[in-house]
Design a protein around this motif. Structure first.
Motif, short mmCIF file in Angstrom:
data_model
loop_
_atom_site.label_atom_id
_atom_site.label_comp_id
_atom_site.label_asym_id
_atom_site.label_seq_id
_atom_site.Cartn_x
_atom_site.Cartn_y
_atom_site.Cartn_z
N ILE A 60 18.92 -4.53 26.93
CA ILE A 60 17.68 -5.22 27.28
C ILE A 60 17.49 -6.37 26.31
CG2 ILE A 60 15.18 -5.02 27.50
CD1 ILE A 60 15.59 -2.13 28.39
N ALA A 61 17.31 -7.56 26.86
CA ALA A 61 17.25 -8.79 26.06
C ALA A 61 16.13 -8.74 25.03
CB ALA A 61 17.04 -9.99 26.98
N ARG A 62 16.48 -9.20 23.83
CA ARG A 62 15.52 -9.32 22.74
C ARG A 62 16.05 -10.33 21.74
NH1 ARG A 62 18.13 -4.47 22.69
NH2 ARG A 62 19.02 -3.69 20.76
N THR A 63 15.17 -10.76 20.86
CA THR A 63 15.56 -11.71 19.83
C THR A 63 15.73 -10.96 18.52
OG1 THR A 63 14.37 -13.49 20.93
CG2 THR A 63 14.87 -13.80 18.60
N ILE A 64 16.83 -11.24 17.83
CA ILE A 64 17.12 -10.60 16.56
C ILE A 64 17.38 -11.68 15.51
CG2 ILE A 64 18.07 -8.56 17.66
CD1 ILE A 64 20.85 -9.59 16.90
N THR A 65 17.32 -11.29 14.27
CA THR A 65 17.64 -12.19 13.19
C THR A 65 18.99 -11.81 12.62
OG1 THR A 65 15.31 -12.44 12.64
CG2 THR A 65 16.89 -13.08 10.94
N VAL A 66 19.89 -12.79 12.54
CA VAL A 66 21.23 -12.58 11.99
C VAL A 66 21.32 -13.37 10.69
CG1 VAL A 66 23.69 -12.94 12.39
CG2 VAL A 66 22.22 -12.23 14.27
N SER A 67 21.85 -12.75 9.66
CA SER A 67 22.04 -13.40 8.37
C SER A 67 23.53 -13.55 8.09
CB SER A 67 21.37 -12.54 7.28
OG SER A 67 21.58 -13.11 6.02
N LEU A 68 23.93 -14.74 7.69
CA LEU A 68 25.35 -15.04 7.46
C LEU A 68 25.54 -15.63 6.07
CD1 LEU A 68 25.90 -16.92 10.82
CD2 LEU A 68 26.81 -14.67 10.30
N PRO A 69 26.73 -15.43 5.50
CA PRO A 69 27.01 -16.09 4.23
C PRO A 69 27.24 -17.58 4.46
CG PRO A 69 28.95 -14.93 5.00
CD PRO A 69 27.83 -14.60 5.96
N VAL A 70 27.06 -18.36 3.42
CA VAL A 70 27.38 -19.78 3.50
C VAL A 70 28.88 -19.91 3.29
CG1 VAL A 70 27.08 -22.03 2.39
CG2 VAL A 70 25.11 -20.52 2.72
N GLN A 71 29.56 -20.33 4.33
CA GLN A 71 31.01 -20.55 4.26
C GLN A 71 31.41 -21.57 5.31
OE1 GLN A 71 32.26 -16.45 4.96
NE2 GLN A 71 32.97 -16.98 6.99
N SER A 72 32.59 -22.14 5.11
CA SER A 72 33.06 -23.15 6.06
C SER A 72 33.69 -22.45 7.26
CB SER A 72 34.07 -24.08 5.39
OG SER A 72 35.19 -23.33 4.98
N GLY A 73 33.82 -23.17 8.33
CA GLY A 73 34.45 -22.64 9.54
C GLY A 73 33.44 -21.94 10.44
N TRP A 74 33.89 -21.66 11.64
CA TRP A 74 33.05 -20.99 12.63
C TRP A 74 32.86 -19.53 12.25
CZ3 TRP A 74 30.25 -23.35 16.22
CH2 TRP A 74 30.61 -24.64 16.62
N GLN A 75 31.63 -19.04 12.39
CA GLN A 75 31.32 -17.64 12.15
C GLN A 75 30.74 -17.04 13.43
OE1 GLN A 75 29.49 -16.59 8.26
NE2 GLN A 75 29.15 -18.81 8.11
N ARG A 76 31.32 -15.92 13.86
CA ARG A 76 30.83 -15.20 15.03
C ARG A 76 29.56 -14.45 14.64
NH1 ARG A 76 31.83 -10.27 16.42
NH2 ARG A 76 31.44 -9.65 18.54
N LEU A 77 28.54 -14.48 15.52
CA LEU A 77 27.25 -13.88 15.19
C LEU A 77 27.22 -12.36 15.34
CD1 LEU A 77 24.85 -16.59 16.58
CD2 LEU A 77 25.68 -16.26 14.26
N GLY A 78 28.19 -11.76 15.97
CA GLY A 78 28.32 -10.31 15.98
C GLY A 78 27.47 -9.55 16.96
N VAL A 79 26.81 -10.23 17.87
CA VAL A 79 26.07 -9.58 18.94
C VAL A 79 26.47 -10.22 20.26
CG1 VAL A 79 24.11 -8.91 17.50
CG2 VAL A 79 24.06 -11.09 18.70
N ALA A 80 26.25 -9.50 21.35
CA ALA A 80 26.60 -10.04 22.66
C ALA A 80 25.73 -9.34 23.71
CB ALA A 80 28.08 -9.80 22.95
N PRO A 81 25.56 -9.92 24.85
CA PRO A 81 25.82 -11.32 25.17
C PRO A 81 24.69 -12.23 24.67
CG PRO A 81 25.03 -10.16 27.11
CD PRO A 81 25.12 -9.15 26.01
N VAL A 82 25.08 -13.27 23.96
CA VAL A 82 24.13 -14.22 23.38
C VAL A 82 23.71 -15.22 24.45
CG1 VAL A 82 23.81 -16.02 21.64
CG2 VAL A 82 25.06 -13.94 21.06
N THR A 83 22.42 -15.46 24.54
CA THR A 83 21.89 -16.45 25.49
C THR A 83 21.31 -17.67 24.79
OG1 THR A 83 19.79 -15.26 25.59
CG2 THR A 83 21.43 -14.74 27.28
N ALA A 84 20.94 -17.53 23.52
CA ALA A 84 20.36 -18.66 22.78
C ALA A 84 20.44 -18.41 21.28
CB ALA A 84 18.91 -18.89 23.19
N ILE A 85 20.57 -19.51 20.53
CA ILE A 85 20.55 -19.47 19.07
C ILE A 85 19.54 -20.51 18.64
CG2 ILE A 85 21.91 -19.77 16.96
CD1 ILE A 85 24.44 -19.30 18.74
#
Length: 189
Positions: A60-85
């Protein structure tokens, strides 16, 4: 990557979805009294959470907060299916979050996966983003086989509270066609 709140496996049903889930579980169990509604709601949320963990996607669709380290390159957000960032924020060593400049990052959505690439984190030590994800808008929009498996699991958890037997294999048989395999550290397409 850290999911700060309300991520996969943590399901809290709204009033309408809660009522539908309770009704489905009661029908499966042949119950009509309201004596066990709170327990059935909790078991339905548990069943949906386990389904999300098994399937590798939020139901069931909901909005979550994802925290990522500061690093170069693409980082996958680790949830699916993503509809918006949205709301990409840099978090300083002092814990204060400030919006990143629009040219300081890139976002991408590819086949339900969300990706983020930092260009300029502006001195941040971590980055957070608000991610909207989910397979369905509500209980009724969950694919019928997944919904039926969740109802079966909730009914099993209710009726077999004192057993050590595992749940019926039919539950995962219903879910398996929807399973989403994603390897950690996958490469941006």
């Amino acid at each position: 990557m850290t999911i700060v709140a309300n991520g996969p496996g943590v399901v809290t049903l709204g009033p309408q979805d809660r009522a539908r889930a309770i009704g489905a579980a009661k029908a499966a169990l042949g119950l009509s009294l309201e004596d066990h509604d709170d327990l059935l709601a909790a078991l339905a949320e548990t069943a949906l959470g386990l389904a999300e963990q098994f399937l590798g996607q939020m139901l069931i669709a909901r909005t979550i907060t994802v925290s990522l380290p500061v690093q170069s390159g693409w980082q996958r957000l680790g949830v699916a299916p993503v509809t918006a960032i949205a709301d990409v924020m840099g978090v300083g060593a002092d814990g204060i979050a400030t919006p990143l400049a629009p040219l300081g990052y890139e976002i991408d959505l590819v086949r339900g996966e969300g990706w983020l690439r930092l260009r300029d984190a502006g001195g941040a030590v971590r980055v957070t983003a608000q991610v909207s994800a989910g397979l369905a808008a509500d209980w009724d929009a969950i694919p019928p086989a997944i919904r039926q498996g969740a109802v079966m699991l909730a009914a099993y958890l209710f009726s077999e509270r004192d057993t050590t037997r595992p749940p019926p294999g039919a539950i995962t048989a219903l879910w398996r066609p929807y399973r989403n395999f994603t390897l950690t550290g996958s490469i941006h397409p």
